[in-house]
Design an enzyme around this catalytic site. Structure first.
Site, PDB file in Angstrom:
ATOM      1  N   GLU A   1      69.425 -19.452  51.861  1.00  0.00           N
ATOM      2  CA  GLU A   1      69.614 -20.733  51.087  1.00  0.00           C
ATOM      3  C   GLU A   1      70.906 -20.198  50.202  1.00  0.00           C
ATOM      4  OE1 GLU A   1      66.322 -21.360  49.078  1.00  0.00           O
ATOM      5  OE2 GLU A   1      64.839 -20.579  50.544  1.00  0.00           O
TER       6      GLU A   1
ATOM      7  N   TYR B   1      71.062 -30.387  49.806  1.00  0.00           N
ATOM      8  CA  TYR B   1      70.341 -31.058  48.889  1.00  0.00           C
ATOM      9  C   TYR B   1      71.048 -30.528  47.333  1.00  0.00           C
ATOM     10  CZ  TYR B   1      67.266 -27.090  47.869  1.00  0.00           C
ATOM     11  OH  TYR B   1      66.777 -25.933  47.627  1.00  0.00           O
TER      12      TYR B   1
ATOM     13  N   ASP C   1      70.230 -28.902  44.031  1.00  0.00           N
ATOM     14  CA  ASP C   1      69.110 -28.186  43.321  1.00  0.00           C
ATOM     15  C   ASP C   1      69.625 -27.860  41.816  1.00  0.00           C
ATOM     16  OD1 ASP C   1      67.423 -26.184  42.353  1.00  0.00           O
ATOM     17  OD2 ASP C   1      67.771 -24.550  43.968  1.00  0.00           O
TER      18      ASP C   1
ATOM     19  N   ASN D   1      65.198 -15.606  53.317  1.00  0.00           N
ATOM     20  CA  ASN D   1      63.544 -15.690  53.539  1.00  0.00           C
ATOM     21  C   ASN D   1      63.305 -14.957  54.941  1.00  0.00           C
ATOM     22  OD1 ASN D   1      62.751 -17.862  51.693  1.00  0.00           O
ATOM     23  ND2 ASN D   1      64.702 -18.764  52.594  1.00  0.00           N
TER      24      ASN D   1
END
Length: 503
Positions: free
Chosen positions: A10, A93, A95, A158
């Site tokens: 990310e 998106y 953030d 992740n």
């Protein structure tokens, strides 16, 4: 032992509105994401599903109270900011004050690199589309981690892990690895201290912003080991290790080694193989000290009294991995595991000898060599503001402007991927994770996908009063092998839904 596991990245991008230094970054970020969504028909309708989010659950066995949590931690609330899902399975998106690209789930380091690089192209298109709106000022995005004014933004990783692995073991064995791995995957930075006030070069863009060893926060009191327990999978079987300490890398080999070596170390932790005590006396202090020394000579004091450089500490992990491969797996490895091991050894050998030998592979070394060339040519001291501008220009994602891209064109940066495979990853999902099902549904049935998340796809079917949720809690189902033929056969959303739920 293998580097294969479900993982992904990310990246929050730095943003600048040219000619408007006081522009609201949240508004500009929304313009970037909305411009891409408007131009991409498949991304127009589906919203992000927040129902399965649990950002305040702590791996140490408790939930943080919403009353004491910082607002930045409440990522399970729909704030009305731009938020779309892409046909490649990614999420694009806003953030808070930055546009963020969350790559789809992949199963190996090379695919992580591929879909991470695809994110750069998505962001480039999005910025260009936003800049082309009549009356808009040009918007420039940077793949970096700090504005050198005291603000840092993240590049997270992740990794799916076995839930049975004690979290204390993760903390014990992973902390020294993270403190030292920056010599392999740092992005390089002009400036020391959170505000960059001391004009020197350091290895990592993020090191100066970490304050504690373990914690749940991601923007305040940043921890080396983040305890967020939000598996986005079956919580009885898995935990998702949310890593916030990495830099945003442009060099493909830096990203490849970052996730590949981390996956290997996690495999050893899961199997209880690491018995050597590599704990550091003062990890946060050591993290910064390592970053502040581009010669890689700074000694770290271990809890047992030994003193090692960060490169030597990385050698400890590499030797453990070699031993683990031999003793637990008979030395048998897949191609990518063997390649990660070989590149890891090669990089450490050259970093120990002379870091500049890695200038074609590692971001921080490539940037430092570039800086030294400018310094020699123009007689620049490290205090010269031109060097801060060069640092920023390295991270500019525009191919015609970014210095990283110039180095690639000159053949001074080694690549792992070709342009065609990265461009296809802008639109096509990985075939071997649930991202395939999510992406194909967005592509083929976009008018009838109401929402999606990592955990589910939600259909809005004609004639049905309620929305219909298809859970995707197993990251290794929903692959092309599982549903590819089925999606090809089903022409409508109703058909695919009936086929999936009729058993």
């Amino acid at each position: 032992m293998s580097v294969r596991r479900v993982m992904g990245t990310e990246v929050e991008y730095g943003i600048s509105v040219q000619g408007q230094p006081q522009a609201n970054p949240m508004v500009a970020s929304s313009q970037v994401v909305n411009a891409y969504a408007t131009a991409t028909v498949h991304a127009r309708r589906a919203r992000w599903d927040f129902e399965e989010e649990s950002p305040l659950r702590d791996a140490r066995g408790f939930d943080m109270s919403r009353q004491v949590a910082d607002l930045s931690q409440l990522t399970d609330e729909d704030l009305g900011l731009a938020n779309v899902i892409l046909t490649n399975g990614a999420r694009l998106y806003v953030d808070h004050a930055h546009p963020e690209y969350s790559a789809p789930e992949a199963t190996n380091p090379l695919d992580v690199v591929r879909w991470d690089k695809a994110g750069e192209l998505v962001m480039l298109d999005a910025a260009n589309l936003a800049s082309a709106i009549p009356g808009a000022s040009p918007i420039v995005l940077y793949k970096n981690n700090t504005d050198n004014k005291g603000v840092s933004y993240g590049a997270h990783e992740n990794y799916l892990m076995r839930r049975s692995t004690p979290f204390a073991d993760i903390v014990r064995h992973l902390t020294p690895f993270f403190v030292s791995r920056q010599v392999v995957c740092g992005a390089g930075r002009v400036g020391v201290g959170q505000d960059g006030g001391s004009s020197e070069f350091q290895i990592s863009q993020r090191a100066d912003f970490f304050e504690v060893e373990v914690g749940l926060e991601t923007t305040l009191k940043r921890p080396i080991i983040n305890t967020r327990d939000e598996p986005h999978a079956d919580p009885e079987r898995y935990r998702r290790l949310h890593v916030i300490i990495g830099d945003a890398n442009l060099a493909e080999i830096s990203t490849y080694l970052k996730v590949g070596t981390t996956s290997l170390v996690l495999a050893m932790i899961e199997d209880g193989f690491i018995t050597t005590d590599l704990r550091i006396d003062g990890s946060v202090r050591a993290l910064r000290a390592v970053s502040h020394d581009p010669t890689c000579r700074t000694l770290i004091t271990l809890a047992d009294g030994r003193r090692l450089t960060a490169v030597q500490l990385q050698w400890e992990y590499l030797e453990l991995a070699r031993k683990y491969l031999l003793e637990r797996h008979g030395g048998e490895t897949d191609e990518q595991t063997a390649d990660v091991m070989a590149r890891w050894e090669s990089v450490l050998t050259r970093l120990e000898r002379d870091p500049m030998e890695c200038a074609s592979e590692l971001d921080w070394v490539a940037k430092l060599r570039l800086m030294e060339q400018y310094r020699a040519r123009d007689g620049l001291a490290w205090t010269d503001p031109k060097l801060h501008l060069i640092d920023l220009q390295y991270a500019d994602i525009r191919p015609q402007k970014g210095l990283y891209h110039r180095l690639v064109r000159m053949g001074r940066i080694e690549r792992l991927l070709d342009d065609a495979s990265v461009e296809s990853a802008m639109h096509d999902p990985p075939t071997d994770t649930r991202a395939y099902f999510r992406g194909r549904c967005l592509d083929k049935y976009s008018e009838h996908i109401a929402a999606a998340s990592w955990d589910s796809v939600i259909f809005d079917l004609p004639g049905r009063q309620s929305l219909q949720r298809i859970p995707t809690t197993d990251p290794l189902r929903g692959t092309r092998a599982h549903v590819g033929d089925l999606i090809d056969r089903c022409d409508t959303a109703e058909q695919i839904f009936r086929a999936l739920t009729s058993s």
